[in-house]
Motif scaffolding. Structure first.
Motif, PDB file in Angstrom:
ATOM      1  N   MET A  42      -0.301   4.061  -0.349  1.00  0.00           N
ATOM      2  CA  MET A  42      -1.482   3.828   0.464  1.00  0.00           C
ATOM      3  C   MET A  42      -1.110   3.728   1.941  1.00  0.00           C
ATOM      4  SD  MET A  42      -4.705   3.367   0.762  1.00  0.00           S
ATOM      5  CE  MET A  42      -5.900   2.434  -0.077  1.00  0.00           C
ATOM      6  N   MET A  43      -0.050   2.970   2.230  1.00  0.00           N
ATOM      7  CA  MET A  43       0.368   2.802   3.629  1.00  0.00           C
ATOM      8  C   MET A  43       0.680   4.162   4.266  1.00  0.00           C
ATOM      9  SD  MET A  43       0.951  -0.651   4.616  1.00  0.00           S
ATOM     10  CE  MET A  43       2.509  -0.735   5.452  1.00  0.00           C
ATOM     11  N   ALA A  44       1.383   5.017   3.543  1.00  0.00           N
ATOM     12  CA  ALA A  44       1.752   6.329   4.088  1.00  0.00           C
ATOM     13  C   ALA A  44       0.512   7.181   4.340  1.00  0.00           C
ATOM     14  CB  ALA A  44       2.711   7.037   3.143  1.00  0.00           C
ATOM     15  N   SER A  45      -0.451   7.155   3.433  1.00  0.00           N
ATOM     16  CA  SER A  45      -1.650   7.973   3.615  1.00  0.00           C
ATOM     17  C   SER A  45      -2.495   7.495   4.796  1.00  0.00           C
ATOM     18  CB  SER A  45      -2.489   8.009   2.336  1.00  0.00           C
ATOM     19  OG  SER A  45      -3.010   6.732   2.048  1.00  0.00           O
ATOM     20  N   LEU A  46      -2.374   6.218   5.156  1.00  0.00           N
ATOM     21  CA  LEU A  46      -3.103   5.679   6.309  1.00  0.00           C
ATOM     22  C   LEU A  46      -2.300   5.789   7.610  1.00  0.00           C
ATOM     23  CD1 LEU A  46      -4.519   2.433   4.666  1.00  0.00           C
ATOM     24  CD2 LEU A  46      -5.744   4.581   5.119  1.00  0.00           C
ATOM     25  N   GLY A  47      -1.037   6.196   7.493  1.00  0.00           N
ATOM     26  CA  GLY A  47      -0.172   6.247   8.668  1.00  0.00           C
ATOM     27  C   GLY A  47       0.272   4.865   9.123  1.00  0.00           C
ATOM     28  N   ALA A  48       0.178   3.887   8.232  1.00  0.00           N
ATOM     29  CA  ALA A  48       0.507   2.493   8.563  1.00  0.00           C
ATOM     30  C   ALA A  48       1.996   2.239   8.402  1.00  0.00           C
ATOM     31  CB  ALA A  48      -0.284   1.545   7.663  1.00  0.00           C
ATOM     32  N   GLN A  49       2.490   1.316   9.223  1.00  0.00           N
ATOM     33  CA  GLN A  49       3.888   0.927   9.115  1.00  0.00           C
ATOM     34  C   GLN A  49       4.078  -0.510   9.580  1.00  0.00           C
ATOM     35  OE1 GLN A  49       6.467   3.102  12.007  1.00  0.00           O
ATOM     36  NE2 GLN A  49       4.611   4.296  12.335  1.00  0.00           N
ATOM     37  N   ILE A  50       5.138  -1.121   9.086  1.00  0.00           N
ATOM     38  CA  ILE A  50       5.496  -2.467   9.532  1.00  0.00           C
ATOM     39  C   ILE A  50       6.084  -2.344  10.931  1.00  0.00           C
ATOM     40  CG2 ILE A  50       7.054  -4.414   9.140  1.00  0.00           C
ATOM     41  CD1 ILE A  50       6.776  -3.847   6.131  1.00  0.00           C
ATOM     42  N   THR A  51       5.538  -3.116  11.871  1.00  0.00           N
ATOM     43  CA  THR A  51       5.996  -3.040  13.262  1.00  0.00           C
ATOM     44  C   THR A  51       6.619  -4.345  13.747  1.00  0.00           C
ATOM     45  OG1 THR A  51       3.718  -3.484  13.958  1.00  0.00           O
ATOM     46  CG2 THR A  51       4.452  -1.180  13.931  1.00  0.00           C
ATOM     47  N   ALA A  52       6.491  -5.404  12.982  1.00  0.00           N
ATOM     48  CA  ALA A  52       7.153  -6.676  13.308  1.00  0.00           C
ATOM     49  C   ALA A  52       7.375  -7.416  12.005  1.00  0.00           C
ATOM     50  CB  ALA A  52       6.316  -7.519  14.260  1.00  0.00           C
ATOM     51  N   LEU A  53       8.531  -8.091  11.916  1.00  0.00           N
ATOM     52  CA  LEU A  53       8.879  -8.784  10.677  1.00  0.00           C
ATOM     53  C   LEU A  53       9.738  -9.993  10.993  1.00  0.00           C
ATOM     54  CD1 LEU A  53       9.285  -8.948   7.547  1.00  0.00           C
ATOM     55  CD2 LEU A  53      11.145  -7.321   7.843  1.00  0.00           C
ATOM     56  N   GLN A  54       9.297 -11.135  10.515  1.00  0.00           N
ATOM     57  CA  GLN A  54      10.110 -12.344  10.512  1.00  0.00           C
ATOM     58  C   GLN A  54       9.651 -13.175   9.324  1.00  0.00           C
ATOM     59  OE1 GLN A  54       9.687 -14.496  14.160  1.00  0.00           O
ATOM     60  NE2 GLN A  54       7.492 -14.396  14.175  1.00  0.00           N
ATOM     61  N   ALA A  55      10.416 -14.168   8.960  1.00  0.00           N
ATOM     62  CA  ALA A  55      10.082 -14.971   7.781  1.00  0.00           C
ATOM     63  C   ALA A  55       8.678 -15.555   7.920  1.00  0.00           C
ATOM     64  CB  ALA A  55      11.101 -16.088   7.598  1.00  0.00           C
ATOM     65  N   GLY A  56       7.818 -15.178   6.984  1.00  0.00           N
ATOM     66  CA  GLY A  56       6.460 -15.705   6.952  1.00  0.00           C
ATOM     67  C   GLY A  56       5.461 -14.999   7.828  1.00  0.00           C
ATOM     68  N   GLN A  57       5.894 -13.962   8.571  1.00  0.00           N
ATOM     69  CA  GLN A  57       4.983 -13.235   9.451  1.00  0.00           C
ATOM     70  C   GLN A  57       5.337 -11.750   9.477  1.00  0.00           C
ATOM     71  OE1 GLN A  57       5.013 -15.010  13.349  1.00  0.00           O
ATOM     72  NE2 GLN A  57       4.045 -16.878  12.633  1.00  0.00           N
ATOM     73  N   VAL A  58       4.328 -10.919   9.296  1.00  0.00           N
ATOM     74  CA  VAL A  58       4.535  -9.462   9.312  1.00  0.00           C
ATOM     75  C   VAL A  58       3.356  -8.799  10.024  1.00  0.00           C
ATOM     76  CG1 VAL A  58       4.680  -7.388   7.871  1.00  0.00           C
ATOM     77  CG2 VAL A  58       5.891  -9.458   7.185  1.00  0.00           C
ATOM     78  N   ASP A  59       3.653  -7.848  10.894  1.00  0.00           N
ATOM     79  CA  ASP A  59       2.621  -7.021  11.522  1.00  0.00           C
ATOM     80  C   ASP A  59       2.645  -5.645  10.888  1.00  0.00           C
ATOM     81  OD1 ASP A  59       2.363  -9.172  13.249  1.00  0.00           O
ATOM     82  OD2 ASP A  59       2.782  -8.018  15.074  1.00  0.00           O
ATOM     83  N   VAL A  60       1.470  -5.139  10.571  1.00  0.00           N
ATOM     84  CA  VAL A  60       1.303  -3.769  10.079  1.00  0.00           C
ATOM     85  C   VAL A  60       0.365  -3.062  11.055  1.00  0.00           C
ATOM     86  CG1 VAL A  60       0.373  -2.318   8.236  1.00  0.00           C
ATOM     87  CG2 VAL A  60       1.700  -4.357   7.661  1.00  0.00           C
ATOM     88  N   THR A  61       0.801  -1.897  11.539  1.00  0.00           N
ATOM     89  CA  THR A  61       0.035  -1.127  12.515  1.00  0.00           C
ATOM     90  C   THR A  61      -0.353   0.212  11.907  1.00  0.00           C
ATOM     91  OG1 THR A  61       1.262  -2.184  14.307  1.00  0.00           O
ATOM     92  CG2 THR A  61       0.132  -0.135  14.841  1.00  0.00           C
ATOM     93  N   ALA A  62      -1.595   0.632  12.181  1.00  0.00           N
ATOM     94  CA  ALA A  62      -2.077   1.931  11.683  1.00  0.00           C
ATOM     95  C   ALA A  62      -2.928   2.601  12.754  1.00  0.00           C
ATOM     96  CB  ALA A  62      -2.894   1.746  10.412  1.00  0.00           C
ATOM     97  N   PRO A  63      -2.758   3.906  12.926  1.00  0.00           N
ATOM     98  CA  PRO A  63      -3.657   4.625  13.830  1.00  0.00           C
ATOM     99  C   PRO A  63      -5.041   4.722  13.186  1.00  0.00           C
ATOM    100  CG  PRO A  63      -2.271   6.173  12.640  1.00  0.00           C
ATOM    101  CD  PRO A  63      -1.803   4.786  12.266  1.00  0.00           C
ATOM    102  N   ILE A  64      -6.057   4.815  14.015  1.00  0.00           N
ATOM    103  CA  ILE A  64      -7.398   5.068  13.479  1.00  0.00           C
ATOM    104  C   ILE A  64      -7.568   6.580  13.440  1.00  0.00           C
ATOM    105  CG2 ILE A  64      -9.873   4.705  13.744  1.00  0.00           C
ATOM    106  CD1 ILE A  64      -9.246   2.107  15.260  1.00  0.00           C
ATOM    107  N   LEU A  65      -7.266   7.160  12.293  1.00  0.00           N
ATOM    108  CA  LEU A  65      -7.308   8.608  12.113  1.00  0.00           C
ATOM    109  C   LEU A  65      -8.737   9.084  11.862  1.00  0.00           C
ATOM    110  CD1 LEU A  65      -4.247   8.861   9.687  1.00  0.00           C
ATOM    111  CD2 LEU A  65      -4.267   9.315  12.162  1.00  0.00           C
ATOM    112  N   GLN A  66      -8.992  10.365  12.116  1.00  0.00           N
ATOM    113  CA  GLN A  66     -10.307  10.949  11.835  1.00  0.00           C
ATOM    114  C   GLN A  66     -10.711  10.752  10.377  1.00  0.00           C
ATOM    115  OE1 GLN A  66     -12.664  12.512  13.847  1.00  0.00           O
ATOM    116  NE2 GLN A  66     -11.423  11.689  15.508  1.00  0.00           N
ATOM    117  N   THR A  67      -9.748  10.778   9.489  1.00  0.00           N
ATOM    118  CA  THR A  67     -10.023  10.632   8.054  1.00  0.00           C
ATOM    119  C   THR A  67     -10.352   9.195   7.654  1.00  0.00           C
ATOM    120  OG1 THR A  67      -7.653  10.389   7.664  1.00  0.00           O
ATOM    121  CG2 THR A  67      -8.595  12.598   7.392  1.00  0.00           C
TER     122      THR A  67
END
Length: 122
Positions: free
Chosen positions: A1-26
């Motif tokens: 699912m993450m790959a199909s949305l173009g999402a990826q983890i952009t920050a990671l530390q114990a207990g906190q994670v950022d996931v970023t995704a472009p807003i694609l036309q699809t």
């Protein structure tokens, strides 16, 4: 699912994670904003990975339940979900995620999610 949305983890530390995704036309809804499904998906992923980051290496997590409040349209170029563990546990982890829409230098809070992750031994 993450790959199909173009999402990826952009920050990671114990207990906190950022996931970023472009807003694609699809991933747009009828008014041209990012679809709530995109917002929900990355919030769930960020919260789940945050829970996973505080568990033993021989565990995975599954979502038991998650609720989201959509508070503004997903207008911009990309979304950033910031997942955080509220209370870790051996049987249940309570998690939250805030999702922001970014456009140029402006960042707008668009959703808040809260849920429960269940650790699953491998």
């Amino acid at each position: 699912m993450m790959a199909s949305l173009g999402a990826q983890i952009t920050a990671l530390q114990a207990g906190q994670v950022d996931v970023t995704a472009p807003i694609l036309q699809t991933a747009l809804q009828q008014q041209g904003f990012g679809h709530a499904g995109l917002t929900f998906s990355i919030a769930d992923s960020a919260a789940g990975y945050a829970a996973l980051s505080v568990l033993p290496l021989d565990c995975e997590v599954v979502t038991a339940e998650i609720k989201i409040n959509l508070i503004a349209p997903a207008k911009g170029n990309r979304l950033v979900a910031q997942g955080r563990v509220i209370k870790p546990g051996k049987r249940l982890c309570v998690v939250t995620a805030e999702v922001f829409a970014e456009e140029d230098a402006r960042r707008t809070l668009i959703a808040v999610a809260q849920g429960t992750m269940v650790p699953v031994p491998l």
